[in-house]
Design a protein around this motif. Structure first.
Motif, PDB file in Angstrom:
ATOM      1  N   ASN A  75       4.949  48.250  29.095  1.00 38.84           N
ATOM      2  CA  ASN A  75       4.685  47.755  27.741  1.00 38.84           C
ATOM      3  C   ASN A  75       5.487  48.476  26.651  1.00 38.84           C
ATOM      4  OD1 ASN A  75       2.781  45.637  27.944  1.00 38.84           O
ATOM      5  ND2 ASN A  75       1.126  47.096  28.378  1.00 38.84           N
ATOM      6  N   PHE A  76       6.200  47.700  25.872  1.00 38.52           N
ATOM      7  CA  PHE A  76       6.928  48.265  24.729  1.00 38.52           C
ATOM      8  C   PHE A  76       6.725  47.343  23.526  1.00 38.52           C
ATOM      9  CE2 PHE A  76       9.835  45.689  27.308  1.00 38.52           C
ATOM     10  CZ  PHE A  76      10.383  44.819  26.382  1.00 38.52           C
ATOM     11  N   PHE A  77       6.972  47.890  22.352  1.00 38.65           N
ATOM     12  CA  PHE A  77       6.841  47.083  21.143  1.00 38.65           C
ATOM     13  C   PHE A  77       8.069  46.219  20.936  1.00 38.65           C
ATOM     14  CE2 PHE A  77       3.960  50.641  19.965  1.00 38.65           C
ATOM     15  CZ  PHE A  77       2.815  49.888  19.755  1.00 38.65           C
ATOM     16  N   ARG A  78       7.868  45.015  20.431  1.00 40.16           N
ATOM     17  CA  ARG A  78       8.978  44.212  19.945  1.00 40.16           C
ATOM     18  C   ARG A  78       8.716  43.929  18.478  1.00 40.16           C
ATOM     19  NH1 ARG A  78       9.294  37.871  20.317  1.00 40.16           N
ATOM     20  NH2 ARG A  78       7.528  38.338  18.951  1.00 40.16           N
ATOM     21  N   MET A  79       9.499  44.585  17.629  1.00 38.24           N
ATOM     22  CA  MET A  79       9.406  44.288  16.213  1.00 38.24           C
ATOM     23  C   MET A  79      10.462  43.237  15.930  1.00 38.24           C
ATOM     24  SD  MET A  79      10.243  46.597  12.954  1.00 38.24           S
ATOM     25  CE  MET A  79      11.952  46.271  13.243  1.00 38.24           C
ATOM     26  N   VAL A  80      10.125  42.260  15.121  1.00 40.33           N
ATOM     27  CA  VAL A  80      11.098  41.211  14.871  1.00 40.33           C
ATOM     28  C   VAL A  80      11.037  40.842  13.394  1.00 40.33           C
ATOM     29  CG1 VAL A  80       9.562  39.295  15.452  1.00 40.33           C
ATOM     30  CG2 VAL A  80      12.000  39.075  15.885  1.00 40.33           C
ATOM     31  N   VAL A  81      12.188  40.616  12.815  1.00 38.18           N
ATOM     32  CA  VAL A  81      12.232  40.273  11.394  1.00 38.18           C
ATOM     33  C   VAL A  81      12.813  38.884  11.230  1.00 38.18           C
ATOM     34  CG1 VAL A  81      13.057  40.928   9.115  1.00 38.18           C
ATOM     35  CG2 VAL A  81      12.608  42.698  10.808  1.00 38.18           C
ATOM     36  N   SER A  82      12.009  37.979  10.670  1.00 38.54           N
ATOM     37  CA  SER A  82      12.571  36.679  10.295  1.00 38.54           C
ATOM     38  C   SER A  82      12.078  36.312   8.909  1.00 38.54           C
ATOM     39  CB  SER A  82      12.186  35.608  11.312  1.00 38.54           C
ATOM     40  OG  SER A  82      10.797  35.416  11.344  1.00 38.54           O
ATOM     41  N   ASN A  83      11.445  37.256   8.262  1.00 35.71           N
ATOM     42  CA  ASN A  83      10.857  37.030   6.950  1.00 35.71           C
ATOM     43  C   ASN A  83      11.710  37.730   5.901  1.00 35.71           C
ATOM     44  OD1 ASN A  83       9.301  37.025   4.648  1.00 35.71           O
ATOM     45  ND2 ASN A  83       7.482  37.932   5.616  1.00 35.71           N
ATOM     46  N   PRO A  84      12.284  37.000   4.965  1.00 37.83           N
ATOM     47  CA  PRO A  84      13.164  37.634   3.974  1.00 37.83           C
ATOM     48  C   PRO A  84      12.429  38.567   3.012  1.00 37.83           C
ATOM     49  CG  PRO A  84      12.939  35.284   3.536  1.00 37.83           C
ATOM     50  CD  PRO A  84      12.228  35.551   4.819  1.00 37.83           C
ATOM     51  N   SER A  85      11.098  38.556   3.048  1.00 41.77           N
ATOM     52  CA  SER A  85      10.365  39.493   2.195  1.00 41.77           C
ATOM     53  C   SER A  85      10.418  40.913   2.729  1.00 41.77           C
ATOM     54  CB  SER A  85       8.886  39.109   2.112  1.00 41.77           C
ATOM     55  OG  SER A  85       8.734  37.781   1.783  1.00 41.77           O
ATOM     56  N   VAL A  86      10.748  41.076   3.984  1.00 43.25           N
ATOM     57  CA  VAL A  86      10.693  42.394   4.612  1.00 43.25           C
ATOM     58  C   VAL A  86      11.770  43.302   4.019  1.00 43.25           C
ATOM     59  CG1 VAL A  86      11.017  43.645   6.785  1.00 43.25           C
ATOM     60  CG2 VAL A  86       9.758  41.482   6.753  1.00 43.25           C
ATOM     61  N   THR A  87      11.360  44.497   3.654  1.00 42.51           N
ATOM     62  CA  THR A  87      12.326  45.490   3.178  1.00 42.51           C
ATOM     63  C   THR A  87      12.328  46.683   4.130  1.00 42.51           C
ATOM     64  OG1 THR A  87      10.711  46.705   1.890  1.00 42.51           O
ATOM     65  CG2 THR A  87      11.808  44.864   0.782  1.00 42.51           C
ATOM     66  N   GLN A  88      13.282  47.562   3.903  1.00 43.76           N
ATOM     67  CA  GLN A  88      13.355  48.763   4.736  1.00 43.76           C
ATOM     68  C   GLN A  88      12.040  49.543   4.676  1.00 43.76           C
ATOM     69  OE1 GLN A  88      15.776  49.649   6.822  1.00 43.76           O
ATOM     70  NE2 GLN A  88      14.527  51.382   7.459  1.00 43.76           N
ATOM     71  N   SER A  89      11.405  49.548   3.512  1.00 43.97           N
ATOM     72  CA  SER A  89      10.168  50.330   3.390  1.00 43.97           C
ATOM     73  C   SER A  89       9.054  49.728   4.261  1.00 43.97           C
ATOM     74  CB  SER A  89       9.726  50.415   1.932  1.00 43.97           C
ATOM     75  OG  SER A  89       9.264  49.156   1.497  1.00 43.97           O
ATOM     76  N   ASP A  90       9.094  48.416   4.486  1.00 45.90           N
ATOM     77  CA  ASP A  90       8.086  47.807   5.356  1.00 45.90           C
ATOM     78  C   ASP A  90       8.297  48.242   6.799  1.00 45.90           C
ATOM     79  OD1 ASP A  90       6.765  46.270   3.328  1.00 45.90           O
ATOM     80  OD2 ASP A  90       8.509  44.954   3.303  1.00 45.90           O
ATOM     81  N   ILE A  91       9.563  48.333   7.187  1.00 46.70           N
ATOM     82  CA  ILE A  91       9.862  48.798   8.543  1.00 46.70           C
ATOM     83  C   ILE A  91       9.446  50.268   8.688  1.00 46.70           C
ATOM     84  CG2 ILE A  91      11.737  49.229  10.191  1.00 46.70           C
ATOM     85  CD1 ILE A  91      13.129  46.738   8.926  1.00 46.70           C
TER      86      ILE A  91
END
Lengths: 523, 523
Positions: free
Chosen positions: B493-509
């Motif tokens: 088991n590993f995490f899969r983080m995925v970004v497809s939302n343009p609201s996401v900023t570096q601070s959210d990550i």
């Protein structure tokens, strides 16, 4: 290069249009200034976003009002080439230049203007019609929530609503304690396809891994009046349309059980294996109900899967007065029921219901661990995704659940009990209309002046065949009402008027008949 | 019996609730009285209808605001049994008693309250995320128009929009002049299913009528990392999952072309007939892009159908900088492309695109005259219904068309070019994170204190396997962010983080990583 700029980098200020231009038709206050700035997620995007959304809602609520207004047209017809050329500046083409927010609002208005008001009380064209306000609210909420049915994790409320609603539907079918399984699917054709897949899995589970070569030649049976989706399923799933045997019907479009039995025996004699029988509860054209109990007797005798396609007629299960038309449905192995038809739920809302629990998962699951993790902290039996042939699945349940909450006891009213009699009377009183009304489908020919008194024969039939298309063409151009036509079997083109919209009154039906007479007086 | 009363008869006045109670939270004016009377189509229903819809919009716009507000939670988690028991009066059960309009509004609020904010910038759980305001407006309009894609007659504008948009998409794929065919379908799994059906029809058209017995043993090839829908299609369409051959991949999850060729030769040697190869452009977990050109060479050599599943990665065709990852896609026979993923279009919006014109209709049409009349007054080649396996088909095009109009040149921005580098840096800088970032998917393990320094081996693997589920469970309970996990192949088991939302900023990550560390400090 600005177009390649990353979102995570400081964002350049974007201008959606000329800043000095204001959107001035807001319904909150016509003088409220709306600077055409960036929408959310832009910084300070909240106010312009709210203003923009309220402008959209203004357009939509105006459309809703007009939909119920009999003084408006049902449609403003244009040929494809006319719309493609652009009418009054409505440009359908996609360019590489982004439009201003103001233009986006104009596009929204134009889209509705040149569309068809399927909720208009004089729209009789389709089995799905009407515009239910509660359902509409439900659909607006669904798109705002913008989630997906495959796991409880991301759609906890909707997944539970689906489960509870499917149980209620199974109770109405009459399966003990509402036990069984089911899913909402993208439409009746897919629901019917599920039924064929599950039947095959029940009798020949090894087809899932080995393919159709693991089974003998399998045969499906369905009415010659049934929906074409059974044939489509036969083609898609690898049975072949030759192995979808069409059953003969009586004069009202109902399957003749003796014909089913004869064709089962014929297939067996040829060495084929009868697998599946579809009984239609509410056929598309006539609204015919196949005799489910008699068909169920035959299915039991020969050990066949019985599916009831109640996409159209399933809504009658909610009616104490009319549900007898589906007597025997509790003996079915699976049922298709589209609340987006008789029950007026906005599109799309179709359920496949299955009596045997677990078979839907058995048939479709691939146990993709990367999608459906078994080691989550909640009860993962609520994750329904692997039961479906889809992966992501649109939330079709909420609008239906909300409508049920609001007015379950009023659903009965959707079944128009006396309009049928009145329309029959209308047909009887008008010697130029010849019809065969049934359920809420009324099928009839209009006999134009030039054909009255002409003896029956090929010439008259050919001429009569051309009457409905001519009237329909004029009707579309005039835009005052809409009704469908089609041939069926040896019957030349006739009209099928259908009522599933509770806004329809007797005067609307009168209007349709009058309009046909008005348009056709020179034919 | 009132419940059986017909709609055409004079309608009894219906009361949705206690008349003295007012809905007082209207956003137009808190003091505007809303008598709880009948909605449209009731006589004088216009005003209560508008009031009700505006109340709903008030709830929805508040939700929209909160979705973009980082101070709100992503979700308020409850177990299924808790929601079923009813929390703070939120009753999911369907009763036979109709609710008041006021209660309906409460239900709407509660539904959103206990749901998951998939548009929240800290929701990294799914390939589809974000809440695009233009797309949302488009979906609200679509549900208000409430029509169906099967004929030009009832969806003239939407049918043309679909046609024009599909052509643009084909141009982006690189097919000459954007020629070809296509449809919007209810999701990527169905789009992929179409591709298999069409491939079979191309090489063995008689399967449509005769079934799979008219073909030899057919074999499909797809990556071991591909979406499970290819296997599901194999099961559903009668090939059998044994005949879906999984291809080996390199360390980044990309198909190894030599393995494809070896497996084709192996299948041929066994007497099977290779039919179809799926190349994935953006795999679900790793975001891997199979080498399309090399796969296309092999397909040409052995005369196989090449499908590209670009459900996830197709959006990169809009990016000048990233489209090279799909080099060779113009050689595909069919392509799946889901604008509801990388392009942020609200669910559902998936296209199946086909290079050869006419084959979609050839494969699926049943020429049901009762549904698609050839003798209409307009050019009936615009009636697309018979090309689909569905009959009725939801309008999925408008929101996408509107978004394209509004911001095509900004779609590029959805492809986050630098966050990946930043996150890689993050992973490198943080010795407790071990990852393999690619595309906008970032997959990584979090190594908790107790496992640091433990030598690799079965014990460590087993323990590490349980880490992600534990963190995810705590994360769901705390509700502050959401990210998915899964095993893949021999990886625990590993995490899969995925970004497809343009609201996401570096601070959210950063927030996500910090939150994982915070939650896991005791593990």
């Amino acid at each position: 290069m600005s177009a390649e700029k990353c979102l995570l980098c400081p964002k350049p200020k974007t201008n959606y249009g000329a800043p000095e231009k204001l959107i001035t038709n807001g319904f909150i206050s016509p003088t409220f200034p709306t600077p055409l700035l960036d929408l959310l997620p832009a910084k300070n995007g909240e106010e312009p976003t709210m203003q923009f959304l309220l402008e959209v809602v203004d357009i939509l609520t105006n459309y809703v009002k007009k939909t119920f207004d009999r003084s408006t047209k049902v449609l403003d017809f244009h040929h494809p080439h006319q719309l493609l050329e652009g009418i009054e500046g409505f440009n359908l083409e996609l360019s590489d230049q982004p439009e201003s927010l103001e233009q986006i609002l104009v596009d929204c208005r134009d889209t509705l203007k040149y569309g068809v008001r399927t909720g208009h009380p004089r729209f009789f064209n389709q089995l799905s019609s009407g515009l239910d306000i509660i359902g509409l609210a439900g659909e607006w909420l669904t798109s705002t929530a913008n989630t997906n049915m495959f796991t409880y994790e991301i759609a906890p409320v909707f997944v539970l609503m689906e489960q509870l609603t499917l149980k209620k539907m199974r109770e109405m079918i009459g399966w003990p304690n509402g036990e069984g399984d089911g899913l909402f699917s993208p439409g009746g054709a897919i629901s019917n396809m599920y039924s064929v897949m599950i039947a095959r899995y029940k009798y020949f589970p090894e087809v899932k891994t080995k393919g159709m070569s693991a089974a003998p030649r399998l045969v499906l049976f369905t009415s010659e009046h049934s929906h074409y989706s059974i044939k489509k399923a036969g083609a898609a799933l690898g049975f072949g349309t030759d192995n979808v045997i069409l059953l003969s019907t009586d004069e009202r479009g109902r399957v003749i059980p003796a014909d089913l039995e004869a064709k089962i025996l014929d297939a067996k004699q040829k060495g084929y294996v009868p697998l599946f029988v579809n009984a239609t509860a509410g056929s598309t054209v006539y609204g015919a109900f196949d005799p489910i109990n008699e068909i169920a007797d035959i299915c039991e005798k020969y050990n066949l899967w019985l599916h009831v396609d109640g996409a159209w007629g399933g809504g009658l299960l909610m009616s104490r007065k009319h549900r007898h038309k589906l007597n025997g449905i509790e003996r079915a192995n699976s049922v298709t029921w589209n609340p987006h038809k008789m029950m007026g739920v906005p599109l799309q809302c179709s359920a496949i219901l299955v009596r045997e629990k677990g078979i839907l998962a058995g048939c479709n699951s691939m146990c993709a661990g990367y999608l459906f993790q078994p080691d989550k902290q909640y009860d993962v039996t609520y994750d329904t995704g692997d039961k479906a042939i889809q992966c992501g699945r649109h939330v079709d349940i909420f609008k239906f659940w909300l409508m049920w909450k609001a007015k379950v006891s009023r659903v009965d009213r959707r079944v128009h009990t006396c309009w049928l009699k009145k329309t029959e009377k209308h047909l009887q009183a008008n010697k130029n209309l010849h019809g065969f009304p049934q359920h809420t489908n009324v099928c009839f020919w209009y006999i134009p002046p030039s054909l009255r008194g002409m003896p029956d024969g090929d010439e008259r039939r050919e001429k009569l065949h051309r009457v409905a298309p001519k009237i329909k063409a004029m009707m579309m151009e005039s835009g005052t009402t809409m009704v469908g036509y089609q041939p069926q079997g040896n019957k030349v083109n006739f009209f099928r008027m259908v009522v599933s919209n509770p806004s329809v009154t007797q005067s609307d039906i009168d209007f349709l008949i009058d309009e046909i007479e008005r348009l056709a007086h020179d034919l």
